[in-house]
Design a protein around this motif. Sequence first.
Motif, PDB file in Angstrom:
ATOM      1  N   GLN A 133       0.974  -1.354   0.010  1.00  0.00           N
ATOM      2  CA  GLN A 133      -0.304  -0.148  -0.141  1.00  0.00           C
ATOM      3  C   GLN A 133       0.880   1.230   0.194  1.00  0.00           C
ATOM      4  O   GLN A 133       1.739   1.219   0.471  1.00  0.00           O
ATOM      5  CB  GLN A 133      -0.753   0.040   0.735  1.00  0.00           C
ATOM      6  N   PRO A 134       0.653   2.108  -0.725  1.00  0.00           N
ATOM      7  CA  PRO A 134       1.417   3.648  -0.658  1.00  0.00           C
ATOM      8  C   PRO A 134       1.526   4.616   0.683  1.00  0.00           C
ATOM      9  O   PRO A 134       0.668   4.107   1.784  1.00  0.00           O
ATOM     10  CB  PRO A 134       0.309   4.992  -1.884  1.00  0.00           C
ATOM     11  N   ILE A 135       2.687   4.825   0.508  1.00  0.00           N
ATOM     12  CA  ILE A 135       3.087   5.550   2.013  1.00  0.00           C
ATOM     13  C   ILE A 135       3.170   6.532   2.423  1.00  0.00           C
ATOM     14  O   ILE A 135       3.965   7.356   3.518  1.00  0.00           O
ATOM     15  CB  ILE A 135       4.114   4.860   3.082  1.00  0.00           C
ATOM     16  N   ASP A 136       3.473   7.757   1.240  1.00  0.00           N
ATOM     17  CA  ASP A 136       3.586   9.115   0.872  1.00  0.00           C
ATOM     18  C   ASP A 136       2.552   9.993   1.670  1.00  0.00           C
ATOM     19  O   ASP A 136       3.596  11.210   1.904  1.00  0.00           O
ATOM     20  CB  ASP A 136       3.291   8.994  -0.664  1.00  0.00           C
ATOM     21  N   ALA A 137       1.522   9.671   1.692  1.00  0.00           N
ATOM     22  CA  ALA A 137       1.549  10.214   2.868  1.00  0.00           C
ATOM     23  C   ALA A 137       1.789  10.589   4.292  1.00  0.00           C
ATOM     24  O   ALA A 137       1.377  11.775   4.739  1.00  0.00           O
ATOM     25  CB  ALA A 137      -0.756  10.011   2.848  1.00  0.00           C
ATOM     26  N   PHE A 138       2.381   9.895   4.488  1.00  0.00           N
ATOM     27  CA  PHE A 138       2.494   9.106   6.078  1.00  0.00           C
ATOM     28  C   PHE A 138       4.267   9.773   5.970  1.00  0.00           C
ATOM     29  O   PHE A 138       5.050  10.166   7.330  1.00  0.00           O
ATOM     30  CB  PHE A 138       2.608   7.515   6.319  1.00  0.00           C
ATOM     31  N   VAL A 139       5.225   9.171   4.921  1.00  0.00           N
ATOM     32  CA  VAL A 139       6.898  10.337   5.085  1.00  0.00           C
ATOM     33  C   VAL A 139       7.115  10.757   4.235  1.00  0.00           C
ATOM     34  O   VAL A 139       5.950  11.098   3.294  1.00  0.00           O
ATOM     35  CB  VAL A 139       7.288   8.838   5.338  1.00  0.00           C
ATOM     36  N   ASP A 140       8.348  11.827   4.380  1.00  0.00           N
ATOM     37  CA  ASP A 140       8.741  12.376   3.047  1.00  0.00           C
ATOM     38  C   ASP A 140       8.971  11.221   2.014  1.00  0.00           C
ATOM     39  O   ASP A 140       9.090  10.420   1.894  1.00  0.00           O
ATOM     40  CB  ASP A 140       9.958  12.815   3.741  1.00  0.00           C
ATOM     41  N   PRO A 141       8.148  12.419   0.821  1.00  0.00           N
ATOM     42  CA  PRO A 141       9.077  11.287  -0.599  1.00  0.00           C
ATOM     43  C   PRO A 141      10.376  11.547  -0.164  1.00  0.00           C
ATOM     44  O   PRO A 141      10.463   9.725  -0.914  1.00  0.00           O
ATOM     45  CB  PRO A 141       8.886  12.823  -1.667  1.00  0.00           C
ATOM     46  N   GLN A 142      11.498  10.886  -0.260  1.00  0.00           N
ATOM     47  CA  GLN A 142      12.443  10.948  -0.691  1.00  0.00           C
ATOM     48  C   GLN A 142      12.981   9.261   0.445  1.00  0.00           C
ATOM     49  O   GLN A 142      13.325   8.606   0.240  1.00  0.00           O
ATOM     50  CB  GLN A 142      13.952  11.805   0.008  1.00  0.00           C
ATOM     51  N   VAL A 143      12.190   9.676   1.908  1.00  0.00           N
ATOM     52  CA  VAL A 143      12.135   8.200   2.905  1.00  0.00           C
ATOM     53  C   VAL A 143      10.404   7.480   1.798  1.00  0.00           C
ATOM     54  O   VAL A 143      11.758   6.027   1.808  1.00  0.00           O
ATOM     55  CB  VAL A 143      11.526   8.700   3.802  1.00  0.00           C
ATOM     56  N   SER A 144       9.781   7.888   1.278  1.00  0.00           N
ATOM     57  CA  SER A 144       9.552   6.454   1.122  1.00  0.00           C
ATOM     58  C   SER A 144      10.499   5.708  -0.692  1.00  0.00           C
ATOM     59  O   SER A 144      10.851   4.728  -0.815  1.00  0.00           O
ATOM     60  CB  SER A 144       8.102   7.450   0.437  1.00  0.00           C
ATOM     61  N   ARG A 145      11.123   6.542  -1.198  1.00  0.00           N
ATOM     62  CA  ARG A 145      12.010   6.511  -1.990  1.00  0.00           C
ATOM     63  C   ARG A 145      12.819   5.681  -1.925  1.00  0.00           C
ATOM     64  O   ARG A 145      13.139   4.444  -1.785  1.00  0.00           O
ATOM     65  CB  ARG A 145      12.639   7.585  -3.474  1.00  0.00           C
TER      66      ARG A 145
END
Length: 199
Positions: free
Chosen positions: A173-185
Motif C-alpha cells: 500500500q502507498p505510504i507517501d502521505a505519511f513519510v517524506d517522498p525521499q524517505v518513501s523512495r
Amino acid sequence: MNIGVCGGTFDPFHRGHLDPVLAIRSEMSWDRVMYIPAWQQPFKADRPTASGYHRFSMAVLATHNDDSLFVSPIELERGGTSYTVDTMQTLQKMYPGATFDWIIGDDNTAQLNSWKDPEQLFKLARFVVLVRGGPAPAPDLAKRVAAGRIVYAQNEAVLISATDIRNRVRAGQPIDAFVDPQVSRYIHHYGLYKEDKKP
C-alpha cells in the motif's frame, strides 16, 4: 542555546516525528532540534529494526531541507542499549551552557519513572510532551509537572505510527502521505520492511 532533542527508533522516520515538533518549535524557543536514532531502545529490546545506517539515513533525508534540524549518530556510534541519561550527559559536554528539552510523546509518560536514573535525567533536561492520543498523565508525575520539568505541548495529534507504515509497505500500500517522498523512495529502493526480519 536552547536545544530540543528527540530520540527514538525512527523505523521509519515519518511525519509524526517531524510535524508536531515544527509546530511548537517557536513556542518552545528552540534554536535547533536534534534527532537521535537509538541503537537499541530499552523498552523495545525484543523488536527487530532496520539497521542503524538505514534509520539514520531516512532521518537525514526527512530533515535536510531545514538548517535548524540535525540528526546525530551519537547513540548509534556508542552502540548497546540507548539510555537517555547517558545521551544527555554526552550532550551536556558537547554543548556546554546549552539548555535541553527532551521531546517525547504522551504515550511514553507512563514509563518515565522507569527510565534509567530519572532523578539525574530531570536535572539534565526538561521534558516536552507531544500529544499523540496516549493515556492521561501518570499521577506520580504531577510533582515533575509542578516543578516545570515536564511541559505538555499544545499540538495537534498526528496519528501516524511506524508500525502502520511498515505494515502498509508489506501489504504493497502507498505510504507517501505519511513519510517524506525521499524517505518513501529510500524504503522502496532498499526493499525495507518487505518481510518481518532485520534488513
